[in-house]
Design a protein around this motif. Structure first.
Motif, PDB file in Angstrom:
ATOM      1  N   GLU A   6     -25.939  63.737 -92.183  1.00  0.00           N
ATOM      2  CA  GLU A   6     -24.651  64.428 -92.154  1.00  0.00           C
ATOM      3  C   GLU A   6     -24.806  65.887 -92.580  1.00  0.00           C
ATOM      4  O   GLU A   6     -25.713  66.226 -93.351  1.00  0.00           O
ATOM      5  CB  GLU A   6     -23.633  63.763 -93.091  1.00  0.00           C
ATOM      6  CG  GLU A   6     -23.321  62.322 -92.791  1.00  0.00           C
ATOM      7  CD  GLU A   6     -24.110  61.375 -93.663  1.00  0.00           C
ATOM      8  OE1 GLU A   6     -23.639  60.257 -93.917  1.00  0.00           O
ATOM      9  OE2 GLU A   6     -25.215  61.765 -94.105  1.00  0.00           O
ATOM     10  N   CYS A  22     -22.954  64.496 -87.727  1.00  0.00           N
ATOM     11  CA  CYS A  22     -23.900  63.449 -88.095  1.00  0.00           C
ATOM     12  C   CYS A  22     -24.930  63.360 -86.974  1.00  0.00           C
ATOM     13  O   CYS A  22     -24.618  62.875 -85.888  1.00  0.00           O
ATOM     14  CB  CYS A  22     -23.187  62.127 -88.295  1.00  0.00           C
ATOM     15  SG  CYS A  22     -24.293  60.720 -88.561  1.00  0.00           S
ATOM     16  N   TRP A  36     -16.960  57.133 -89.574  1.00  0.00           N
ATOM     17  CA  TRP A  36     -16.971  57.959 -90.776  1.00  0.00           C
ATOM     18  C   TRP A  36     -16.277  57.187 -91.893  1.00  0.00           C
ATOM     19  O   TRP A  36     -15.202  56.613 -91.674  1.00  0.00           O
ATOM     20  CB  TRP A  36     -16.252  59.278 -90.551  1.00  0.00           C
ATOM     21  CG  TRP A  36     -17.007  60.240 -89.697  1.00  0.00           C
ATOM     22  CD1 TRP A  36     -16.849  60.475 -88.364  1.00  0.00           C
ATOM     23  CD2 TRP A  36     -18.062  61.113 -90.116  1.00  0.00           C
ATOM     24  NE1 TRP A  36     -17.732  61.429 -87.931  1.00  0.00           N
ATOM     25  CE2 TRP A  36     -18.485  61.839 -88.991  1.00  0.00           C
ATOM     26  CE3 TRP A  36     -18.692  61.360 -91.344  1.00  0.00           C
ATOM     27  CZ2 TRP A  36     -19.508  62.794 -89.043  1.00  0.00           C
ATOM     28  CZ3 TRP A  36     -19.706  62.298 -91.404  1.00  0.00           C
ATOM     29  CH2 TRP A  36     -20.106  63.010 -90.268  1.00  0.00           C
ATOM     30  N   ARG A  38     -15.466  57.457 -96.348  1.00  0.00           N
ATOM     31  CA  ARG A  38     -15.439  58.376 -97.481  1.00  0.00           C
ATOM     32  C   ARG A  38     -15.307  57.574 -98.766  1.00  0.00           C
ATOM     33  O   ARG A  38     -14.781  56.456 -98.775  1.00  0.00           O
ATOM     34  CB  ARG A  38     -14.312  59.384 -97.359  1.00  0.00           C
ATOM     35  CG  ARG A  38     -12.910  58.804 -97.431  1.00  0.00           C
ATOM     36  CD  ARG A  38     -11.885  59.895 -97.161  1.00  0.00           C
ATOM     37  NE  ARG A  38     -10.520  59.399 -97.238  1.00  0.00           N
ATOM     38  CZ  ARG A  38      -9.452  60.114 -96.901  1.00  0.00           C
ATOM     39  NH1 ARG A  38      -9.596  61.373 -96.457  1.00  0.00           N
ATOM     40  NH2 ARG A  38      -8.248  59.596 -97.006  1.00  0.00           N
ATOM     41  N   ILE A  69     -12.298  62.076 -84.484  1.00  0.00           N
ATOM     42  CA  ILE A  69     -13.694  61.664 -84.364  1.00  0.00           C
ATOM     43  C   ILE A  69     -14.123  61.829 -82.910  1.00  0.00           C
ATOM     44  O   ILE A  69     -13.356  61.561 -81.983  1.00  0.00           O
ATOM     45  CB  ILE A  69     -13.890  60.210 -84.841  1.00  0.00           C
ATOM     46  CG1 ILE A  69     -15.379  59.852 -84.899  1.00  0.00           C
ATOM     47  CG2 ILE A  69     -13.118  59.223 -83.970  1.00  0.00           C
ATOM     48  CD1 ILE A  69     -15.654  58.491 -85.540  1.00  0.00           C
ATOM     49  N   LEU A  80     -16.654  64.834 -86.992  1.00  0.00           N
ATOM     50  CA  LEU A  80     -15.336  64.559 -87.553  1.00  0.00           C
ATOM     51  C   LEU A  80     -14.656  65.904 -87.802  1.00  0.00           C
ATOM     52  O   LEU A  80     -15.048  66.640 -88.715  1.00  0.00           O
ATOM     53  CB  LEU A  80     -15.417  63.760 -88.852  1.00  0.00           C
ATOM     54  CG  LEU A  80     -14.066  63.344 -89.425  1.00  0.00           C
ATOM     55  CD1 LEU A  80     -13.400  62.308 -88.513  1.00  0.00           C
ATOM     56  CD2 LEU A  80     -14.197  62.786 -90.843  1.00  0.00           C
ATOM     57  N   TYR A  93     -18.379  62.062 -97.835  1.00  0.00           N
ATOM     58  CA  TYR A  93     -18.178  61.514 -96.506  1.00  0.00           C
ATOM     59  C   TYR A  93     -19.514  61.043 -95.930  1.00  0.00           C
ATOM     60  O   TYR A  93     -20.519  61.755 -95.995  1.00  0.00           O
ATOM     61  CB  TYR A  93     -17.550  62.563 -95.586  1.00  0.00           C
ATOM     62  CG  TYR A  93     -16.077  62.735 -95.823  1.00  0.00           C
ATOM     63  CD1 TYR A  93     -15.601  63.366 -96.971  1.00  0.00           C
ATOM     64  CD2 TYR A  93     -15.138  62.265 -94.905  1.00  0.00           C
ATOM     65  CE1 TYR A  93     -14.242  63.510 -97.204  1.00  0.00           C
ATOM     66  CE2 TYR A  93     -13.773  62.409 -95.127  1.00  0.00           C
ATOM     67  CZ  TYR A  93     -13.338  63.030 -96.276  1.00  0.00           C
ATOM     68  OH  TYR A  93     -11.985  63.165 -96.505  1.00  0.00           O
ATOM     69  N   CYS A  95     -21.523  58.971 -92.554  1.00  0.00           N
ATOM     70  CA  CYS A  95     -21.451  58.392 -91.219  1.00  0.00           C
ATOM     71  C   CYS A  95     -22.246  57.085 -91.222  1.00  0.00           C
ATOM     72  O   CYS A  95     -23.161  56.893 -92.027  1.00  0.00           O
ATOM     73  CB  CYS A  95     -21.964  59.343 -90.152  1.00  0.00           C
ATOM     74  SG  CYS A  95     -23.717  59.691 -90.182  1.00  0.00           S
TER      75      CYS A  95
END
Length: 124
Positions: A6, A22, A36, A38, A69, A80, A93, A95
């Motif tokens: 990322e 990513c 994605w 978080r 996305i 994202l 965050y 991926c």
């Protein structure tokens, strides 16, 4: 070996925008479902958005209308786009990717491959 990396995180004021990327390698990128997630301090990792091999997308209610996305199969890259950011979007965050049949906004346990994360901080 599957690798996800990322980038694009940073600090921004509320109302601002960031675009996360990513970069994927080591598998047939276009055949995989990706997402994605978080995770804020003290909270569980949560799904933000997901996209399948055909480009169908799904979003968490908290980000609908603000986040988008997308993926570029030629570049093996997932994106994202985050607009109208809020302080509550502050988190690490990640991926994620998996080759199983897509089920929409799946929990973290569904995904086999993960990146190392990129920090997003939104100040008020």
């Amino acid at each position: 070996q599957v690798q996800l990396v990322e980038s694009g995180g940073g600090s921004v004021q509320a109302g601002g925008s960031l675009r996360l990327s990513c970069a994927a390698s080591g598998y047939t990128y276009s055949h995989y479902s990706m997402a994605w997630f978080r995770q804020a301090p003290g909270k569980e990792r949560e799904a933000v958005a997901a996209i399948n091999e055909r480009g169908s997308t799904v979003y968490a209610d908290s980000v609908k209308g603000r986040f988008t996305i997308s993926k570029d199969n030629a570049k093996n890259t997932l994106y994202l786009q985050m607009n109208s950011l809020k302080p509550e979007d502050t988190a690490m965050y990640y991926c994620a990717a998996d080759g199983k049949l897509w089920v929409g906004l799946a929990p973290p346990s569904w995904y086999k491959y993960w990146g190392q994360g990129t920090q997003v901080t939104v100040s008020s």
